[in-house]
Design an enzyme around this catalytic site. Structure first.
Site, PDB file in Angstrom:
ATOM      1  N   ASP A   3       1.082 -15.322  18.348  1.00  0.00           N
ATOM      2  CA  ASP A   3       2.178 -16.167  17.865  1.00  0.00           C
ATOM      3  C   ASP A   3       1.679 -17.605  17.993  1.00  0.00           C
ATOM      4  O   ASP A   3       0.638 -17.872  18.606  1.00  0.00           O
ATOM      5  CB  ASP A   3       3.430 -15.944  18.726  1.00  0.00           C
ATOM      6  CG  ASP A   3       4.601 -16.833  18.300  1.00  0.00           C
ATOM      7  OD1 ASP A   3       4.879 -16.915  17.091  1.00  0.00           O
ATOM      8  OD2 ASP A   3       5.236 -17.451  19.178  1.00  0.00           O
ATOM      9  N   SER A   4       2.460 -18.535  17.455  1.00  0.00           N
ATOM     10  CA  SER A   4       2.103 -19.942  17.640  1.00  0.00           C
ATOM     11  C   SER A   4       2.343 -20.390  19.084  1.00  0.00           C
ATOM     12  O   SER A   4       1.821 -21.430  19.494  1.00  0.00           O
ATOM     13  CB  SER A   4       2.954 -20.801  16.702  1.00  0.00           C
ATOM     14  OG  SER A   4       4.326 -20.555  16.949  1.00  0.00           O
ATOM     15  N   CYS A  66       4.999 -13.192  14.871  1.00  0.00           N
ATOM     16  CA  CYS A  66       5.473 -14.499  14.414  1.00  0.00           C
ATOM     17  C   CYS A  66       5.929 -14.331  12.969  1.00  0.00           C
ATOM     18  O   CYS A  66       5.135 -13.891  12.123  1.00  0.00           O
ATOM     19  CB  CYS A  66       4.303 -15.480  14.500  1.00  0.00           C
ATOM     20  SG  CYS A  66       4.642 -17.110  13.819  1.00  0.00           S
ATOM     21  N   GLU A 145       9.971 -23.873  23.517  1.00  0.00           N
ATOM     22  CA  GLU A 145       8.653 -24.021  24.149  1.00  0.00           C
ATOM     23  C   GLU A 145       8.751 -24.833  25.438  1.00  0.00           C
ATOM     24  O   GLU A 145       8.052 -24.570  26.404  1.00  0.00           O
ATOM     25  CB  GLU A 145       7.689 -24.739  23.196  1.00  0.00           C
ATOM     26  CG  GLU A 145       7.102 -23.871  22.114  1.00  0.00           C
ATOM     27  CD  GLU A 145       6.053 -22.867  22.615  1.00  0.00           C
ATOM     28  OE1 GLU A 145       5.181 -23.254  23.411  1.00  0.00           O
ATOM     29  OE2 GLU A 145       6.118 -21.697  22.188  1.00  0.00           O
ATOM     30  N   CYS A 177      12.920 -15.714  13.798  1.00  0.00           N
ATOM     31  CA  CYS A 177      11.773 -16.372  14.434  1.00  0.00           C
ATOM     32  C   CYS A 177      11.670 -15.763  15.823  1.00  0.00           C
ATOM     33  O   CYS A 177      12.684 -15.603  16.513  1.00  0.00           O
ATOM     34  CB  CYS A 177      12.027 -17.878  14.521  1.00  0.00           C
ATOM     35  SG  CYS A 177      10.887 -18.763  15.612  1.00  0.00           S
ATOM     36  N   HIS A 179      10.727 -16.843  18.555  1.00  0.00           N
ATOM     37  CA  HIS A 179      11.167 -17.680  19.681  1.00  0.00           C
ATOM     38  C   HIS A 179      12.654 -17.492  19.990  1.00  0.00           C
ATOM     39  O   HIS A 179      13.088 -17.715  21.121  1.00  0.00           O
ATOM     40  CB  HIS A 179      10.943 -19.167  19.361  1.00  0.00           C
ATOM     41  CG  HIS A 179       9.538 -19.641  19.572  1.00  0.00           C
ATOM     42  ND1 HIS A 179       8.499 -19.283  18.756  1.00  0.00           N
ATOM     43  CD2 HIS A 179       9.008 -20.455  20.531  1.00  0.00           C
ATOM     44  CE1 HIS A 179       7.385 -19.856  19.182  1.00  0.00           C
ATOM     45  NE2 HIS A 179       7.665 -20.569  20.255  1.00  0.00           N
TER      46      HIS A 179
HETATM   47  N1  DGL Z   1       7.560 -17.905  16.542  1.00  0.00           N
HETATM   48  C1  DGL Z   1       7.337 -18.268  15.195  1.00  0.00           C
HETATM   49  C2  DGL Z   1       8.121 -17.415  14.223  1.00  0.00           C
HETATM   50  O1  DGL Z   1       8.434 -16.288  14.537  1.00  0.00           O
HETATM   51  C3  DGL Z   1       7.359 -19.686  14.721  1.00  0.00           C
HETATM   52  C4  DGL Z   1       7.320 -20.828  15.622  1.00  0.00           C
HETATM   53  C5  DGL Z   1       6.644 -22.044  14.981  1.00  0.00           C
HETATM   54  O2  DGL Z   1       7.235 -22.698  14.115  1.00  0.00           O
HETATM   55  O3  DGL Z   1       5.525 -22.278  15.375  1.00  0.00           O
HETATM   56  O4  DGL Z   1       8.419 -17.820  13.133  1.00  0.00           O
END
Ligand code: DGL
Length: 269
Positions: A3-4, A66, A145, A177, A179
């Site tokens: 993931d990011s 992600c 984050e 997302c 997150h």
């Molecule tokens: N966790 C990521 C997702 O599922 C994106 C977070 C980011 O924008 O880096 O889309």
């Protein structure tokens, strides 16, 4: 899996529970977060190098944990690495369309996901006959984050996002997302009873089990699998978050980007 940032840990939690014997390597590209506002070509280049990194560690399957990277890069990864089974994440529009009684659904995702061809395809296939309200939740990934899972700033941002959706009659919200499952308790508190919130991670994990079995790659033992975590950002930041959300956290190992290549890092010392 990658993931990011910390978002994919929301998928890792289900993976460790449902597939406890599998060894897992988790890569957080915190040196490049957020992915959400980046162009698809850039995310594809990151995702390809992260995949090479995971394959060097003998990964047998790669979960793109992600939504943004899936939307931008999953098709690209599948054609660049035809022998690797990939699992992607996408906003749960189909389950939401089956769940909603009001016929109105809210999707919380990143700008890149919402603007992608992949998302447009999902909408065309599954969102017929329902109304969908979308919001790119600007700044939410960064708050998560930073560990602000229930603070006043996060509450205000989420309220701003969901209030218009609820006012329009939405009764189902999609966490588009990885997150966002970490702010689910706060979201539940804001929206109250009677609103369904859908996180695709348990279904994605079940699909991962199926794909492992299909490729005869499932680990046939009762022993607990190992976990290694890597980040291209500050390992201490990943550790703090992982300790908060994982039952079995491990110390994050540093990796650095050099000329678009990932190499083992020195860490902050
Ligand atoms: N966790 C990521 C997702 O599922 C994106 C977070 C980011 O924008 O880096 O889309």
């Amino acid at each position: 899996m990658f993931d990011s940032g910390v978002g994919g840990l929301s998928v890792l939690i289900h993976l460790r529970r449902q597939l406890p014997a599998e060894d897992v390597v988790y890569f957080a590209d915190q040196g490049h977060i957020p992915y959400g506002p980046r162009p698809a070509e850039e995310i594809q280049a990151f995702a390809a190098e992260i995949t090479r990194f995971l394959l060097r560690l003998r990964s047998k399957l790669v979960i793109v944990a992600c939504n943004t990277a899936t939307a931008a890069a999953l098709d690209y990864l599948r054609s660049a690495f035809p022998d690797v089974p990939f699992i992607g994440m996408e906003p749960a529009v189909k389950p939401a369309a089956l769940t909603t009684r009001s016929g109105k659904v809210g999707v919380l995702a990143t700008p890149s996901t919402l603007n992608s061809h992949r998302y447009a395809g999902l909408m065309a296939r599954y969102a017929t006959g329902i109304e969908v309200f979308e919001d790119p939740c600007t700044g939410l990934v960064q708050l998560i984050e930073a560990g602000a899972l229930d603070g006043p700033e996060t509450r205000a941002l989420l309220t701003r996002v969901v209030a218009p959706m609820l006012a329009e009659g939405a009764d189902t919200l999609v966490l588009g997302c990885t997150h966002y499952p970490f702010i689910r308790p706060l979201l539940e508190d804001i929206v109250g009873d009677g609103i369904a919130i859908i996180d695709p991670a348990p279904a994605v994990t079940r699909h991962t089990r199926f794909v492992l079995q299909q490729h005869q790659l499932a680990t046939p033992t009762d022993q607990a699998g190992t976990l290694r975590c890597f980040t291209s950002g500050d390992p201490r930041q990943l550790d703090v978050f992982a300790r908060r959300v994982l039952d079995d956290p491990c110390a994050a190992e540093p990796v650095e980007w050099h000329n678009n290549r990932l190499i083992a890092g020195q860490g902050p010392g």
